[in-house]
Design a protein around this motif. Structure first.
Motif, PDB file in Angstrom:
ATOM      1  N   GLN A 266       0.750  -1.140  -0.010  1.00 41.31           N
ATOM      2  CA  GLN A 266      -0.079  -0.032  -0.002  1.00 41.31           C
ATOM      3  C   GLN A 266       0.874   1.286  -0.052  1.00 41.31           C
ATOM      4  O   GLN A 266       0.573   2.231  -0.643  1.00 41.31           O
ATOM      5  CB  GLN A 266      -0.928  -0.052   1.087  1.00 41.31           C
TER       6      GLN A 266
ATOM      7  N   LEU B 209      -6.465  -7.256  -5.734  1.00 43.48           N
ATOM      8  CA  LEU B 209      -7.600  -7.971  -5.145  1.00 43.48           C
ATOM      9  C   LEU B 209      -6.791  -9.505  -4.746  1.00 43.48           C
ATOM     10  O   LEU B 209      -7.586 -10.305  -3.863  1.00 43.48           O
ATOM     11  CB  LEU B 209      -8.653  -8.537  -6.231  1.00 43.48           C
TER      12      LEU B 209
ATOM     13  N   SER C  89      -6.012 -10.593  -0.322  1.00 42.53           N
ATOM     14  CA  SER C  89      -7.126 -11.477   0.092  1.00 42.53           C
ATOM     15  C   SER C  89      -6.508 -12.865   0.762  1.00 42.53           C
ATOM     16  O   SER C  89      -7.152 -13.821   1.263  1.00 42.53           O
ATOM     17  CB  SER C  89      -8.040 -11.928  -1.089  1.00 42.53           C
TER      18      SER C  89
ATOM     19  N   ASP D 282     -17.710  -1.753  -7.163  1.00 35.99           N
ATOM     20  CA  ASP D 282     -16.693  -2.089  -6.089  1.00 35.99           C
ATOM     21  C   ASP D 282     -17.055  -3.404  -5.495  1.00 35.99           C
ATOM     22  O   ASP D 282     -17.961  -4.151  -5.991  1.00 35.99           O
ATOM     23  CB  ASP D 282     -16.884  -1.284  -4.967  1.00 35.99           C
TER      24      ASP D 282
ATOM     25  N   GLN E 193     -13.926  -7.359   4.306  1.00 31.23           N
ATOM     26  CA  GLN E 193     -13.324  -6.301   3.245  1.00 31.23           C
ATOM     27  C   GLN E 193     -14.004  -5.705   2.138  1.00 31.23           C
ATOM     28  O   GLN E 193     -15.198  -6.120   1.807  1.00 31.23           O
ATOM     29  CB  GLN E 193     -12.047  -7.230   2.656  1.00 31.23           C
TER      30      GLN E 193
ATOM     31  N   TYR F  11     -13.340  -3.242  -1.169  1.00 31.19           N
ATOM     32  CA  TYR F  11     -12.539  -2.862  -2.110  1.00 31.19           C
ATOM     33  C   TYR F  11     -13.166  -1.801  -3.171  1.00 31.19           C
ATOM     34  O   TYR F  11     -14.058  -1.824  -3.689  1.00 31.19           O
ATOM     35  CB  TYR F  11     -11.959  -3.915  -3.114  1.00 31.19           C
TER      36      TYR F  11
ATOM     37  N   PHE G 203      -7.900  -2.159  -8.157  1.00 29.87           N
ATOM     38  CA  PHE G 203      -8.854  -2.077  -6.851  1.00 29.87           C
ATOM     39  C   PHE G 203      -7.837  -1.792  -5.712  1.00 29.87           C
ATOM     40  O   PHE G 203      -6.844  -2.199  -5.597  1.00 29.87           O
ATOM     41  CB  PHE G 203      -9.401  -3.257  -6.436  1.00 29.87           C
ATOM     42  N   ARG G 204      -8.574  -1.038  -4.668  1.00 30.60           N
ATOM     43  CA  ARG G 204      -7.709  -0.754  -3.406  1.00 30.60           C
ATOM     44  C   ARG G 204      -8.713  -0.936  -2.073  1.00 30.60           C
ATOM     45  O   ARG G 204      -9.850  -0.511  -2.035  1.00 30.60           O
ATOM     46  CB  ARG G 204      -7.368   0.819  -3.441  1.00 30.60           C
ATOM     47  N   GLU G 205      -8.218  -1.610  -1.310  1.00 28.72           N
ATOM     48  CA  GLU G 205      -8.825  -2.067  -0.031  1.00 28.72           C
ATOM     49  C   GLU G 205      -9.081  -0.815   0.789  1.00 28.72           C
ATOM     50  O   GLU G 205      -8.091   0.021   0.999  1.00 28.72           O
ATOM     51  CB  GLU G 205      -8.184  -3.047   0.720  1.00 28.72           C
TER      52      GLU G 205
END
Length: 623
Positions: free
Chosen positions: A41, A399, A403, A423, A451, A453, A461-463
């Motif tokens: 991140q 993703l 996970s 999303d 979670q 995303y 995608f971003r959590e």
């Protein structure tokens, strides 16, 4: 960097659900994953530093994400008091760990979504068990100023005449008899039940007369008009052949009794029931090819994956190759998963697939697939090329790596912030005891956080950060998740089903800040037209594609209405509807910020896009 850190965290070989090591090793592994994720991140890297997927939206950027917490837990204030009873006794029966799901449906036709939740029972079941499925009516309250909407739920199970006392696993919703009222199909470990909506607040058990009482372990179901005759058919996903008498003891690395993987039990065969249109169904599983190969099925998603106008069916199998049943003009199905690229992941490995959804994640107008998996695997994103061929785009999407520490079950393809991009919300919960929770003496040591995303619109995608957000920080044994607009304010809310714990109702707090439009597509009878597709054209923004569906996720059923976020351009040019039988209609003058009901046959009829032909040749009209 991400690839190096990922490799460092692989401190032991993993085979299926077998794990080695003690609690200290488990804690060390979790710490390693946390460091790897933080590094990824911080550096802005995607999984394994892979490239983003290429699609028409690549290179675009979405609007800024909302700054406040996206969801608020309103379970208690809304009056939802459901708690799952899974029957656990310490014997670690296989069935008690798998959990179940719920449904969002408007059973009373008053315009707001009600709730149905399946329930377990004691193992073995005594003759006087008090446990049963529950139906909750939503009496949506709107503040005097016309602003705040608050759902209020009342348990109406007793007055509804629903007496469902099986070991509930899943639920599907659809109007099978075309009377304009949504019916319920309940999938059990044991005989399933079909409940017909009488239209007066009560339901009738029509299982025997319809011939739909599959007696095995059904993990999911979907209503789909596979032959396009205007009547909803029924697809049932079956898991394994299992009973308490055949239950086998399994043990964890510490030597303690633990839950088994499905391997000791024979896989079951899925079923396809064809609706005759006279209130009965016929089992066409053998004739259509569906029963040709057994599988350990858990999730099911439907969609027209090759664009030929006929609905196809995708089945997520646990620890086996997944199945992609391509519809051959309503006469038979062919499993094309291996050739299409959706049987296994990009590494050629079959994974422990749990939940599955079909939706247009990359904005190119066709349905992609997303599948949840076991811890130490990754959830998988398959993008559709438009002709039924898929690419595993997990690597580089953001993703995958995020996970791996989790076991995913339910999944919701939602546009939580109404920016026009779908999303993902993932409901997580382990299937074998987590060592640190076992050491603490937790009665159900399978708890994990969920979670969310955000789709960045460029293949990634971003959590979302979870700090300070109770809805995302709370660790429970989540299984099914159903999505829909519970308070009718134009955004996606969530119903989370937890094994051995309370259901959770999460209201969206941010989606309503942006423009949106809501659409309900119905036939002449008032039936929700499952399988219909929408092309929403905008003069000041990209075209959006959506599909009417109540199936997908894990064991759950969803709001049949379609919502589309209009951030970046709120002017709707026209809306094209491709009805299930192929008829195409255009609607003009739809205002944003409200729901519209579109009835088949009342729009301007046009040639089917891309064919130059009138659509009457594509099949009978829907009802």
């Amino acid at each position: 960097m991400a690839r190096w850190l990922f490799g460092m965290c692989r401190d032991e070989p993993i085979t299926g659900r077998k794990r080695t090591g003690d609690a200290a090793g488990h804690r060390l592994a979790i710490a390693c994953w946390a460091v790897a994720l933080a590094a990824v991140q911080a550096c802005g890297e995607a999984d394994d530093s892979g490239p983003p997927s290429a699609h028409p939206g690549a290179g675009t950027t979405t609007s800024s994400p909302p700054t406040r917490a996206p969801y608020r837990d309103v379970t208690d204030e809304a009056g939802l008091d459901f708690v799952n009873f899974n029957g656990m006794t310490g014997e670690k029966y296989f069935v008690e760990m798998m959990g179940g799901g719920g449904a969002l449906l408007d059973y009373d036709g008053d315009g707001d979504l009600d709730l149905y939740l399946v329930q377990g029972h004691e193992l073995p079941k005594p003759p006087d068990s008090p446990h049963r499925d529950r139906l909750y009516r939503n009496d949506l309250e709107v503040a005097a100023n016309g602003g705040t909407r608050g759902p209020r739920f009342t348990d109406v199970t007793e007055r509804s005449d629903i007496d469902a006392r099986g070991y509930g696993v899943a639920v599907a919703t659809g109007d099978y008899d075309n009377d304009g009222r949504v019916d319920l199909y309940v999938a059990n470990w044991g005989e399933n039940q079909l409940w017909r909506n009488n239209g007066d607040g009560t339901f009738a058990d029509v299982t025997a007369e319809t011939g739909t009482g599959d007696p095995g372990w059904s993990a999911g179901a979907a209503f789909v008009d596979y032959d396009r005759d205007g009547w909803l058919d029924l697809f049932v996903v079956n898991y394994v052949e299992y009973s308490l008498e055949t239950d086998r003891p399994c043990y964890g690395p510490s030597g303690r009794r633990d839950y088994c993987a499905p391997d000791p039990y024979p896989p079951a065969r899925d079923r396809l029931y064809r609706n005759r249109g006279d209130g009965t169904f016929e089992d066409v599983s053998l004739r259509t090819g569906i029963a040709a190969v057994p599988g350990q099925g858990l999730g099911v998603a439907t969609g027209d994956f090759d664009g030929d106008g006929w609905p196809d069916i995708y089945v997520a199998n646990d620890r086996q190759e997944n199945a992609l049943w391509m519809n051959r003009e309503g006469r038979r199905f062919e499993n094309r998963a291996a050739l299409a690229g959706t049987a296994v992941n990009a590494g050629g490995m079959a994974e422990a697939s749990m939940g599955a959804v079909a939706a247009d994640f990359d904005g190119d107008g066709d349905d992609d697939l997303f599948v949840t998996h076991l811890r130490n695997e990754t959830n998988t994103l398959y993008t559709n090329s438009g002709d039924g061929l898929f690419d595993d785009r997990t690597r580089g999407s953001g993703l995958g790596l995020a996970s791996r520490p989790f076991t995913g079950f339910g999944v919701a393809p939602i546009d939580y912030d109404n920016d026009g991009w779908l999303d993902l919300f993932i409901a997580n919960g382990e299937v074998q005891g987590l060592p640190d929770q076992v050491e603490r003496g937790d009665s159900l040591p399978l708890r994990q956080r969920n979670q969310l995303y955000r789709n960045l619109g460029n293949g990634r995608f971003r959590e979302l950060a979870r700090a300070g957000d109770p809805a995302l920080e709370r660790a429970e044994v989540s299984r099914g998740v159903a999505y829909g607009d519970i308070d009718n304010d134009g955004d996606d809310d969530l119903l989370i089903y937890n094994s051995g714990g309370p259901a959770r109702l999460l209201l969206n707090e941010v989606g309503g800040d942006r423009p949106w439009v809501g659409l309900r597509l119905v036939g002449a009878s008032g039936r929700d037209m499952i399988g219909a597709r929408l092309e929403i054209r905008r003069s000041d923004g990209p075209t959006l594609w959506r599909r009417v569906s109540t199936s997908g996720s894990y064991a759950s059923a969803h709001d049949p209405r379609v919502r589309a976020g209009l951030a970046g351009g709120s002017t709707i040019g026209d809306v094209r509807v491709i009805w299930p039988a192929g008829r195409v209609e255009v609607r003009l003058g739809l205002d944003p910020g409200r729901y519209h009901v579109l009835v088949q046959g009342r729009g301007e009829r046009v040639a089917r896009a891309g064919t130059g032909l009138d659509d009457t040749a594509r099949g009978p009209a829907g009802r």
